[in-house]
Design a protein around this motif. Structure first.
Motif, PDB file in Angstrom:
ATOM      1  N   THR A 154       0.844  -1.190   0.000  1.00  0.00           N
ATOM      2  CA  THR A 154       0.000   0.000   0.000  1.00  0.00           C
ATOM      3  C   THR A 154       0.885   1.248   0.000  1.00  0.00           C
ATOM      4  O   THR A 154       2.079   1.183   0.266  1.00  0.00           O
ATOM      5  CB  THR A 154      -0.920   0.064   1.243  1.00  0.00           C
ATOM      6  OG1 THR A 154      -0.108   0.092   2.427  1.00  0.00           O
ATOM      7  CG2 THR A 154      -1.858  -1.119   1.292  1.00  0.00           C
ATOM      8  N   ARG A 187     -13.922  11.359   3.541  1.00  0.00           N
ATOM      9  CA  ARG A 187     -14.812  10.857   2.491  1.00  0.00           C
ATOM     10  C   ARG A 187     -15.371  11.971   1.620  1.00  0.00           C
ATOM     11  O   ARG A 187     -16.284  11.750   0.839  1.00  0.00           O
ATOM     12  CB  ARG A 187     -15.941  10.034   3.128  1.00  0.00           C
ATOM     13  CG  ARG A 187     -15.449   8.683   3.629  1.00  0.00           C
ATOM     14  CD  ARG A 187     -16.386   8.022   4.616  1.00  0.00           C
ATOM     15  NE  ARG A 187     -15.887   6.711   4.990  1.00  0.00           N
ATOM     16  CZ  ARG A 187     -14.899   6.506   5.863  1.00  0.00           C
ATOM     17  NH1 ARG A 187     -14.305   7.528   6.440  1.00  0.00           N
ATOM     18  NH2 ARG A 187     -14.496   5.287   6.157  1.00  0.00           N
ATOM     19  N   GLU A 192      -8.661   7.796  -5.113  1.00  0.00           N
ATOM     20  CA  GLU A 192      -8.867   6.341  -5.102  1.00  0.00           C
ATOM     21  C   GLU A 192      -7.993   5.645  -4.069  1.00  0.00           C
ATOM     22  O   GLU A 192      -8.451   4.766  -3.339  1.00  0.00           O
ATOM     23  CB  GLU A 192      -8.571   5.773  -6.501  1.00  0.00           C
ATOM     24  CG  GLU A 192      -8.848   4.279  -6.612  1.00  0.00           C
ATOM     25  CD  GLU A 192      -8.597   3.742  -8.021  1.00  0.00           C
ATOM     26  OE1 GLU A 192      -8.552   2.504  -8.177  1.00  0.00           O
ATOM     27  OE2 GLU A 192      -8.438   4.567  -8.955  1.00  0.00           O
ATOM     28  N   ASN A 193      -6.713   6.055  -3.982  1.00  0.00           N
ATOM     29  CA  ASN A 193      -5.796   5.414  -3.039  1.00  0.00           C
ATOM     30  C   ASN A 193      -6.150   5.709  -1.588  1.00  0.00           C
ATOM     31  O   ASN A 193      -6.094   4.816  -0.734  1.00  0.00           O
ATOM     32  CB  ASN A 193      -4.356   5.863  -3.320  1.00  0.00           C
ATOM     33  CG  ASN A 193      -3.778   5.206  -4.553  1.00  0.00           C
ATOM     34  OD1 ASN A 193      -4.125   4.075  -4.885  1.00  0.00           O
ATOM     35  ND2 ASN A 193      -2.897   5.906  -5.240  1.00  0.00           N
ATOM     36  N   SER A 194      -6.516   6.961  -1.290  1.00  0.00           N
ATOM     37  CA  SER A 194      -6.827   7.296   0.103  1.00  0.00           C
ATOM     38  C   SER A 194      -8.136   6.636   0.537  1.00  0.00           C
ATOM     39  O   SER A 194      -8.274   6.202   1.679  1.00  0.00           O
ATOM     40  CB  SER A 194      -6.910   8.816   0.292  1.00  0.00           C
ATOM     41  OG  SER A 194      -8.046   9.365  -0.362  1.00  0.00           O
ATOM     42  N   SER A 195      -9.087   6.522  -0.383  1.00  0.00           N
ATOM     43  CA  SER A 195     -10.352   5.868  -0.067  1.00  0.00           C
ATOM     44  C   SER A 195     -10.141   4.385   0.230  1.00  0.00           C
ATOM     45  O   SER A 195     -10.668   3.854   1.220  1.00  0.00           O
ATOM     46  CB  SER A 195     -11.327   6.030  -1.235  1.00  0.00           C
ATOM     47  OG  SER A 195     -12.549   5.370  -0.975  1.00  0.00           O
ATOM     48  N   LYS A 196      -9.334   3.754  -0.612  1.00  0.00           N
ATOM     49  CA  LYS A 196      -9.055   2.325  -0.424  1.00  0.00           C
ATOM     50  C   LYS A 196      -8.317   2.069   0.879  1.00  0.00           C
ATOM     51  O   LYS A 196      -8.662   1.165   1.648  1.00  0.00           O
ATOM     52  CB  LYS A 196      -8.233   1.797  -1.607  1.00  0.00           C
ATOM     53  CG  LYS A 196      -7.887   0.322  -1.511  1.00  0.00           C
ATOM     54  CD  LYS A 196      -7.048  -0.122  -2.705  1.00  0.00           C
ATOM     55  CE  LYS A 196      -6.660  -1.587  -2.575  1.00  0.00           C
ATOM     56  NZ  LYS A 196      -5.789  -2.019  -3.710  1.00  0.00           N
ATOM     57  N   LEU A 197      -7.292   2.892   1.158  1.00  0.00           N
ATOM     58  CA  LEU A 197      -6.501   2.696   2.366  1.00  0.00           C
ATOM     59  C   LEU A 197      -7.321   2.994   3.623  1.00  0.00           C
ATOM     60  O   LEU A 197      -7.190   2.305   4.635  1.00  0.00           O
ATOM     61  CB  LEU A 197      -5.253   3.581   2.325  1.00  0.00           C
ATOM     62  CG  LEU A 197      -4.216   3.340   3.425  1.00  0.00           C
ATOM     63  CD1 LEU A 197      -3.774   1.879   3.444  1.00  0.00           C
ATOM     64  CD2 LEU A 197      -3.008   4.255   3.231  1.00  0.00           C
ATOM     65  N   SER A 198      -8.185   3.986   3.563  1.00  0.00           N
ATOM     66  CA  SER A 198      -9.047   4.306   4.703  1.00  0.00           C
ATOM     67  C   SER A 198      -9.942   3.127   5.049  1.00  0.00           C
ATOM     68  O   SER A 198     -10.159   2.812   6.229  1.00  0.00           O
ATOM     69  CB  SER A 198      -9.910   5.539   4.393  1.00  0.00           C
ATOM     70  OG  SER A 198      -9.113   6.683   4.182  1.00  0.00           O
ATOM     71  N   GLN A 199     -10.447   2.457   4.012  1.00  0.00           N
ATOM     72  CA  GLN A 199     -11.294   1.280   4.237  1.00  0.00           C
ATOM     73  C   GLN A 199     -10.469   0.132   4.813  1.00  0.00           C
ATOM     74  O   GLN A 199     -10.907  -0.540   5.752  1.00  0.00           O
ATOM     75  CB  GLN A 199     -11.943   0.856   2.930  1.00  0.00           C
ATOM     76  CG  GLN A 199     -12.991   1.841   2.424  1.00  0.00           C
ATOM     77  CD  GLN A 199     -13.628   1.384   1.120  1.00  0.00           C
ATOM     78  OE1 GLN A 199     -13.421   0.263   0.659  1.00  0.00           O
ATOM     79  NE2 GLN A 199     -14.418   2.260   0.507  1.00  0.00           N
ATOM     80  N   GLU A 200      -9.278  -0.073   4.280  1.00  0.00           N
ATOM     81  CA  GLU A 200      -8.439  -1.176   4.755  1.00  0.00           C
ATOM     82  C   GLU A 200      -7.995  -0.970   6.201  1.00  0.00           C
ATOM     83  O   GLU A 200      -7.829  -1.934   6.955  1.00  0.00           O
ATOM     84  CB  GLU A 200      -7.214  -1.321   3.846  1.00  0.00           C
ATOM     85  CG  GLU A 200      -7.547  -1.831   2.446  1.00  0.00           C
ATOM     86  CD  GLU A 200      -6.330  -1.887   1.535  1.00  0.00           C
ATOM     87  OE1 GLU A 200      -5.315  -1.234   1.857  1.00  0.00           O
ATOM     88  OE2 GLU A 200      -6.412  -2.573   0.498  1.00  0.00           O
ATOM     89  N   SER A 202      -9.799   0.769   8.347  1.00  0.00           N
ATOM     90  CA  SER A 202     -11.044   0.960   9.123  1.00  0.00           C
ATOM     91  C   SER A 202     -11.070   2.313   9.823  1.00  0.00           C
ATOM     92  O   SER A 202     -11.489   2.436  10.984  1.00  0.00           O
ATOM     93  CB  SER A 202     -11.212  -0.164  10.156  1.00  0.00           C
ATOM     94  OG  SER A 202     -11.287  -1.417   9.525  1.00  0.00           O
TER      95      SER A 202
END
Length: 239
Positions: A154, A187, A192-200, A202
């Motif tokens: 990541t 949010r 795209e990268n910050s959204s994905k990492l934020s989800q991963e 939590s």
């Protein structure tokens, strides 16, 4: 809900609190208690509800942001504190944020200067050209404190200290996103990268905390300084 109120200082003129992320400073919704209503209820119970409780919102923190905030307990104190908020250097604020990415060596400390307008319909700040008649200048200074990779495969994240020179709507979130370093957990100003990492990771709230606040007491004129450390788990992953 009062467990969410950490009082840092209180006297006859003001209350300084550490607001938790996810709690609004002021809200029209009765279903979601906010800082103003919780403090009013606390003061009313303490005073036996013998008289209407005076409490004045001086400045705000976004609902998903935590940190130090001050309320006035009289019109006189509110006028003095509001004047400090509106004047450059009157009320000094420092934040810590966890943002996406690693900064080049020459950009690990610097200044961001942009022009913003508030898009009320979409509830966001938009960076525009300086010639825009509605634009307001937004200036902040930042310094990268640490960068690390918290998950394999990541993008790394960076802990950044921010000192505001101006106090514009969503300023920190919009300006850092504009240089491709959106805040983790954001949010609204994400990629795209910050959204994905934020989800991963939590991360549910914006990784931003108002860690330091300095101002003059509205009556005595004494310098008041308060500091807190962020409580969010994402901050605890940093040193």
């Amino acid at each position: 809900m009062e467990r969410q109120i950490e009082i840092l200082f209180e006297d006859n003129d003001l209350i300084v609190c550490h607001k938790m992320a996810g709690v609004a400073v002021q809200s029209k919704s009765y279903a979601n208690p906010d800082m103003e209503s919780m403090l009013k209820n606390m003061l009313a119970r303490r005073e036996g509800a013998k008289k209407p409780v005076e409490l004045y919102v001086i400045h705000r923190l976004d609902q998903p942001v935590e940190g130090i905030i001050v309320f006035a307990k009289s019109k006189k104190a509110a006028a003095s504190l509001s004047k400090q908020v509106q004047s450059d250097g009157g009320m000094n604020k420092t934040y810590k944020a966890v943002v996406l990415g690693e900064f080049p060596e020459v950009e690990k400390e610097g200044e961001l200067r942009n022009y913003l307008i508030k898009d009320s319909k979409n509830k966001c700040a938009v960076i525009v050209d300086a010639n825009n008649k509605d634009a307001k200048e937004a200036v902040l200074e930042y310094k990268v404190l640490e960068t690390k990779k918290v998950l394999e495969d990541t993008v790394p994240i960076s802990l950044v200290e921010i000192h505001l020179q101006t106090g514009r709507f969503h300023q920190i979130r919009a300006q850092l996103s504009n240089i491709s370093h959106p805040l983790i957990g954001d949010r609204r100003y994400f990629n795209e990268n910050s959204s994905k990492l934020s989800q991963e990771l939590s991360v549910k709230n914006v990784a931003l905390c108002a860690t330091s606040l300095t101002f003059k007491h509205p009556v005595s004129g004494k310098k008041m300084e308060f500091k807190v450390e962020p409580t969010g788990d994402i901050f605890k992953t940093m040193n």
